[in-house]
Design a protein around this motif. Structure first.
Motif, PDB file in Angstrom:
ATOM      1  N   GLU A   1       0.812  -1.215   0.000  1.00 23.43           N
ATOM      2  CA  GLU A   1       0.000   0.000   0.000  1.00 23.43           C
ATOM      3  C   GLU A   1       0.846   1.265   0.000  1.00 23.43           C
ATOM      4  N   ALA A   2       2.051   1.188   0.538  1.00 28.14           N
ATOM      5  CA  ALA A   2       2.903   2.375   0.607  1.00 28.14           C
ATOM      6  C   ALA A   2       3.381   2.826  -0.763  1.00 28.14           C
ATOM      7  N   ASP A   3       3.261   1.973  -1.774  1.00 26.65           N
ATOM      8  CA  ASP A   3       3.725   2.316  -3.122  1.00 26.65           C
ATOM      9  C   ASP A   3       2.681   3.059  -3.948  1.00 26.65           C
ATOM     10  N   TYR A   4       1.488   3.269  -3.365  1.00 27.69           N
ATOM     11  CA  TYR A   4       0.409   3.894  -4.125  1.00 27.69           C
ATOM     12  C   TYR A   4      -0.168   5.064  -3.340  1.00 27.69           C
ATOM     13  N   THR A   5      -0.743   6.015  -4.078  1.00 26.90           N
ATOM     14  CA  THR A   5      -1.336   7.181  -3.429  1.00 26.90           C
ATOM     15  C   THR A   5      -2.683   6.806  -2.799  1.00 26.90           C
ATOM     16  N   ASP A   6      -3.173   7.674  -1.940  1.00 25.32           N
ATOM     17  CA  ASP A   6      -4.483   7.435  -1.315  1.00 25.32           C
ATOM     18  C   ASP A   6      -5.578   7.354  -2.377  1.00 25.32           C
ATOM     19  N   GLU A   7      -5.474   8.200  -3.404  1.00 22.90           N
ATOM     20  CA  GLU A   7      -6.468   8.176  -4.476  1.00 22.90           C
ATOM     21  C   GLU A   7      -6.420   6.851  -5.227  1.00 22.90           C
ATOM     22  N   GLU A   8      -5.224   6.368  -5.495  1.00 24.55           N
ATOM     23  CA  GLU A   8      -5.090   5.082  -6.189  1.00 24.55           C
ATOM     24  C   GLU A   8      -5.621   3.945  -5.335  1.00 24.55           C
TER      25      GLU A   8
END
Length: 390
Positions: A147-154
């Motif tokens: 999850e740390a590799d993606y933005t909150d929107e993603e």
């Protein structure tokens, strides 16, 4: 440039007779029957070379002599595997096959989420959807820390997708990302393997302690070991850019940009240490100016892959027409025809069109789609050569 074609051996449904008729001059292939890490026998190399030459063609490029994972992550068997690799290079040199394309991508080769993304004209091509890939990462692999590799929107879009994904769609995503686009390329996972997700996660775990600098040093170690053989037998090694050219699955990727390529070419500064200029892979990164890269690295390019992509601001990309997209192939042809006119070139990843769909071709390697692309590129080559003469 020499017009070449990636051909998957004597069992390929696309025959050398067909290729001769459409203007192909050289063949790009490998000993696909040999397992990763094993030595390529001289007799087997000579047999393949003689077979190709019997059709009036030549074996122009080996794609690829795979670099085993243990070489990439520096496992205890690394030195033994490098010795086998050197023996294979010596046998290729003895047989007169002098160009070897390889990659140093950990675990996974090129990544797509859709193998048949439709176009309005009824053709289809390969596609990368970042949200579907993030879903695969977070919900199918369930990679720790993904999850740390993606933005909150993603992540919000991933969670929305999770609500509607069917089991059939999940299975297709696994088959596309892990099996179909990997089995015929690097042999880590192949059709028929049970529980490919578990195998894949096991491979990922081998790189838990390998960061970007670590992988770079492992590449330097490998190149330093094989360059004396390449010098003796005049073999050009040409590394393939990462596809796509950015970090994925927590893995380091080290062939993504101008700085990366420059580091590799200077890490072992030998003319036999060169580049496969894959315009499609490089164009999938919005940070890359592909013609500028071609101008900068043409003199160290030993092999060219010509294809192009369209990229969205969100990071999705699709294989574009060879006449369009971010790679600007017309300009690339001008550059390579001027700077290194004898370099082998193959068109890459053609569309699925006409009766290609039911032939069982490897993803991206259709016949009619690549034939159309070859015709388009051959036209570009004719114009570039005419410009150089005027």
């Amino acid at each position: 440039m020499e017009k070449t074609w990636r051909w998957f051996g004597k069992n390929d449904r696309i025959t050398l007779t067909m290729l001769r008729q459409i203007g192909v001059e050289g063949i790009v292939t490998a000993l696909h029957q040999v397992s990763n890490g094993e030595v390529w026998n001289l007799d087997a190399i000579k047999d393949m070379k003689a077979y190709i030459e019997s059709f009036g063609l030549r074996w122009s490029v080996v794609e690829s002599l795979p670099v085993s994972e243990a070489i990439k992550y520096a496992g205890p068997e690394r030195d033994a595997l490098i010795e086998n690799y050197k023996l294979s290079l010596i046998n290729l040199g003895r047989a007169g096959v002098k160009t070897v394309c390889y990659n140093f991508m950990p675990v996974i080769d090129w990544i797509r989420t859709d193998l048949e993304r439709p176009w309005a004209d009824g053709t289809s091509s390969l596609y990368f959807d970042k949200i579907r890939f993030a879903y695969f990462d977070c919900h199918i692999l369930k990679r720790s820390g993904a999850e740390a590799d993606y933005t909150d929107e993603e992540l919000s879009k991933v969670n929305e997708l999770a609500v509607v994904m069917t089991q059939e769609e999940k299975d297709e995503l696994v088959d596309t990302i892990i099996v179909k686009t990997q089995g015929f390329v690097n042999g880590n996972i192949k059709e028929g393997d049970q529980n490919p997700v578990a195998i894949f996660n096991r491979l990922l775990s081998l790189y838990q302690s390998i960061d970007r600098n670590g992988l770079r040093e492992n590449l330097r170690y490998f190149l330093s070991a094989i360059m004396p053989v390449c010098e003796e037998w005049n073999i050009n090694m040409c590394i393939h850019p990462d596809d796509p050219p950015f970090q994925v699955l927590g893995l380091p990727r080290i062939v993504t940009s101008a700085d990366d390529i420059d580091w590799i070419l200077h890490a072992v500064d030998n003319l036999h240490n060169g580049l496969t200029f894959c315009a499609g892979s490089l164009s999938a990164g919005l940070h890359n100016d592909v013609p500028a890269l071609a101008r900068r690295f043409a003199k160290r390019t030993h092999f060219v892959h010509l294809r192009s992509t369209n990229v969205t601001p969100e990071g999705n990309f699709i294989e574009a027409s060879h006449l369009e997209g971010r790679a600007h192939l017309v300009e690339l042809v001008r550059i390579f025809e001027k700077e290194c006119s004898t370099v082998p070139m193959r068109v890459d990843h053609g569309r699925l069109m006409l009766d290609d769909a039911d032939k069982g071709y490897n993803p991206g390697y259709s016949f009619h789609g690549r034939m159309l692309a070859l015709a388009q590129v051959e036209g570009m080559m004719a114009v570039a050569k005419d410009e150089l003469r005027s």
